[in-house]
Design an enzyme around this catalytic site. Structure first.
Site, PDB file in Angstrom:
ATOM      1  N   SER A   1      40.526  33.539  39.725  1.00 18.05           N
ATOM      2  CA  SER A   1      41.334  34.750  39.621  1.00 18.05           C
ATOM      3  C   SER A   1      42.748  34.597  40.156  1.00 18.05           C
ATOM      4  CB  SER A   1      40.630  35.902  40.327  1.00 18.05           C
ATOM      5  OG  SER A   1      40.518  35.600  41.698  1.00 18.05           O
TER       6      SER A   1
ATOM      7  N   HIS B   1      35.261  37.374  35.825  1.00 15.10           N
ATOM      8  CA  HIS B   1      36.529  37.615  35.115  1.00 15.10           C
ATOM      9  C   HIS B   1      36.476  37.192  33.647  1.00 15.10           C
ATOM     10  CE1 HIS B   1      39.241  39.042  38.246  1.00 15.10           C
ATOM     11  NE2 HIS B   1      38.648  38.205  39.082  1.00 15.10           N
TER      12      HIS B   1
ATOM     13  N   LYS C   1      34.223  45.063  36.313  1.00 16.11           N
ATOM     14  CA  LYS C   1      35.528  44.640  35.778  1.00 16.11           C
ATOM     15  C   LYS C   1      35.604  45.081  34.303  1.00 16.11           C
ATOM     16  CE  LYS C   1      36.680  41.287  39.259  1.00 16.11           C
ATOM     17  NZ  LYS C   1      35.808  40.406  40.032  1.00 16.11           N
TER      18      LYS C   1
HETATM   19  C1  LIG Z   1      35.230  40.379  41.437  1.00 11.64           C
HETATM   20  C2  LIG Z   1      34.403  39.191  41.627  1.00 11.64           C
HETATM   21  C3  LIG Z   1      33.163  39.271  42.262  1.00 11.64           C
HETATM   22  C4  LIG Z   1      32.672  40.539  42.907  1.00 11.64           C
HETATM   23  O1  LIG Z   1      32.293  41.474  41.968  1.00 11.64           O
HETATM   24  P1  LIG Z   1      31.851  42.925  42.467  1.00 11.64           P
HETATM   25  O2  LIG Z   1      30.865  43.367  41.433  1.00 11.64           O
HETATM   26  O3  LIG Z   1      33.077  43.760  42.510  1.00 11.64           O
HETATM   27  O4  LIG Z   1      31.225  42.770  43.797  1.00 11.64           O
HETATM   28  C5  LIG Z   1      32.393  38.136  42.337  1.00 11.64           C
HETATM   29  N1  LIG Z   1      32.822  36.958  41.830  1.00 11.64           N
HETATM   30  C6  LIG Z   1      34.022  36.839  41.229  1.00 11.64           C
HETATM   31  C7  LIG Z   1      34.439  35.524  40.670  1.00 11.64           C
HETATM   32  C8  LIG Z   1      34.846  37.946  41.122  1.00 11.64           C
HETATM   33  O5  LIG Z   1      36.042  37.826  40.547  1.00 11.64           O
END
Ligand SMILES: *Cc1c(COP(=O)(O)O)cnc(C)c1O
Length: 396
Positions: free
Chosen positions: A177, A205, A236
């Site tokens: 990210s 992502h 997301k």
């Molecule tokens: C955003 C993210 C998470 C966490 O996701 P949530 O459901 O918001 O806890 C885990 N791993 C990666 C790679 C992320 O970008």
């Protein structure tokens, strides 16, 4: 309490001010901040589903039929038919045998390794993996190997060192990210096969972002069914609510159901979230229009920014477009200037990213119109010229 005040001051000194900006509208391409409408280029709302009518409709429908909350963990009295149905849908969507829901992807990653790995095993992890993977690793007793970001030689060496372990589990983010780059999945799959290792990817992502239908990095590389474990988020692109899941073979999912602590000891995903996710998945099954709009937006933004003379990091098909700016203070200044032009972005600097590699991270969404994308590029151009980042082009 002086200890905590000092600790806070110390963090503020390094990272600058960390005030949260308050939004008074739904999440979307345009949001209201301080009573002012601005264009949002900082959300993980990749398909613009956070406030999509179809997603809200399904969420409302399920809330009417199944209520707001569960007030229980899954194994006591927190499992409804809709939870089972969503787990089946996510399994089919990812091309796996089954899946299991968690309150978040953070919890999914936090709980999995302890269940699958003992001190006889090894976990092999990319250096830049998400914090939740790092925390999950801390909670398990396996031997830990961390390889340099996307360095396949180092991964291979770690696999060789772990050859005598009972299980070798490679784990990597699918999309990283901060840099917007993609894990080299074809090479990793090959290495995993050669060294008889399990492979887990975190598609947070890339779910509903990569691949023609948005089925993730596995679809992008034509490797659906070639990884052993997928973790991802509902928070997301899939509507941006909360919740996460792990998709894998039946025996892995079944084991997690009886062993994963965040599953056993934390509440069920609430019914409206399940409903909204049905809505998101339905939209993705019906057409690839949203995913293809996202990718034409990405192409337009990356193309125009490169033409303007900006250096963007990451893979050309990645919705995360980091604009490299150098020093942290400078990047924050540019972010402030952009906000004056109604562009809402966040600057990232040390220690979140390497020193001297501060950046503004632009996240493109299918919810952006071409006009909004162009407005963002134009603002970057004006500010870039005023600040001397962009040298005027020589007339050819
Ligand atoms: C955003 C993210 C998470 C966490 O996701 P949530 O459901 O918001 O806890 C885990 N791993 C990666 C790679 C992320 O970008």
């Amino acid at each position: 309490m002086e200890i905590y005040k000092d600790a806070l001051e110390e963090i503020k000194k390094i990272e600058g001010k960390i005030a949260e900006r308050i939004i008074t509208s739904p999440q979307g391409a345009e949001i209201v901040v301080n009573k002012r409408p601005v264009l949002n280029f900082s959300a993980n709302n990749y398909l613009g589903l956070c406030n999509h009518p179809k997603v809200k409709e399904e969420a409302t429908k399920i809330m009417s039929s199944h209520g707001f909350g569960m007030g229980s963990v899954r194994f006591i009295c927190g499992t409804q038919d809709i939870h089972k149905k969503l787990e089946k849908e996510l399994a089919i969507w990812t091309g796996m045998e089954d899946s299991i829901l968690f309150s978040s992807c953070f919890d999914a990653n936090g709980g999995i390794f302890e269940c699958l790995l003992s001190d006889k095993d090894a976990i092999i992890s990319d250096q830049l993996n998400h914090a939740s993977i790092i925390d999950g690793m801390r909670l398990c007793k396996a031997k830990k190997f961390v390889y340099k970001h996307m360095d396949m030689e180092e991964l291979k060496k770690a696999l060789e060192k772990a050859e005598n372990c009972r299980i070798r589990l490679i784990v990597t983010d699918a999309v990283f990210s901060m840099d917007g780059d993609l894990a080299p999945l074809p090479e990793i799959v090959k290495l995993a096969k050669h060294y008889n290792a399990l492979l887990m990817i975190d598609e947070a992502h890339s779910t509903a972002v990569l691949g023609k239908r948005g089925r993730g990095l596995t679809e992008h590389y034509g490797l659906i069914g070639q990884v052993d474990i997928i973790s991802s988020t509902l928070g997301k692109a899939l509507g941006g609510g909360t919740g996460g899941f792990i998709a894998a073979k039946n025996e892995i999912v079944d084991l997690l159901r009886v062993k994963a602590r965040p599953y056993l000891f934390s509440n069920s995903v609430s019914p409206p979230i399940v409903g909204g996710t049905f809505g998101a998945l339905k939209l993705l099954r019906e057409s690839n229009q949203l995913v293809s709009k996202l990718h034409s937006n990405i192409k337009r933004f990356r193309g125009k920014m490169a033409d303007a003379g900006y250096k963007l990091l990451g893979n050309p098909c990645c919705a995360i477009c980091p604009v490299l700016l150098g020093e942290g203070k400078f990047a924050s200044e540019i972010a402030e200037e952009l906000l004056k032009e109604k562009i809402y972005v966040i600057a990232f600097s040390f220690p979140v990213v390497a020193k001297g590699k501060a950046r503004i991270r632009i996240q493109i969404s299918a919810g952006h119109s071409y006009d909004q994308i162009d407005h963002c590029v134009e603002a970057f151009k004006r500010i870039g010229k005023a600040k001397g980042i962009l040298k005027p082009k020589k007339n050819l």
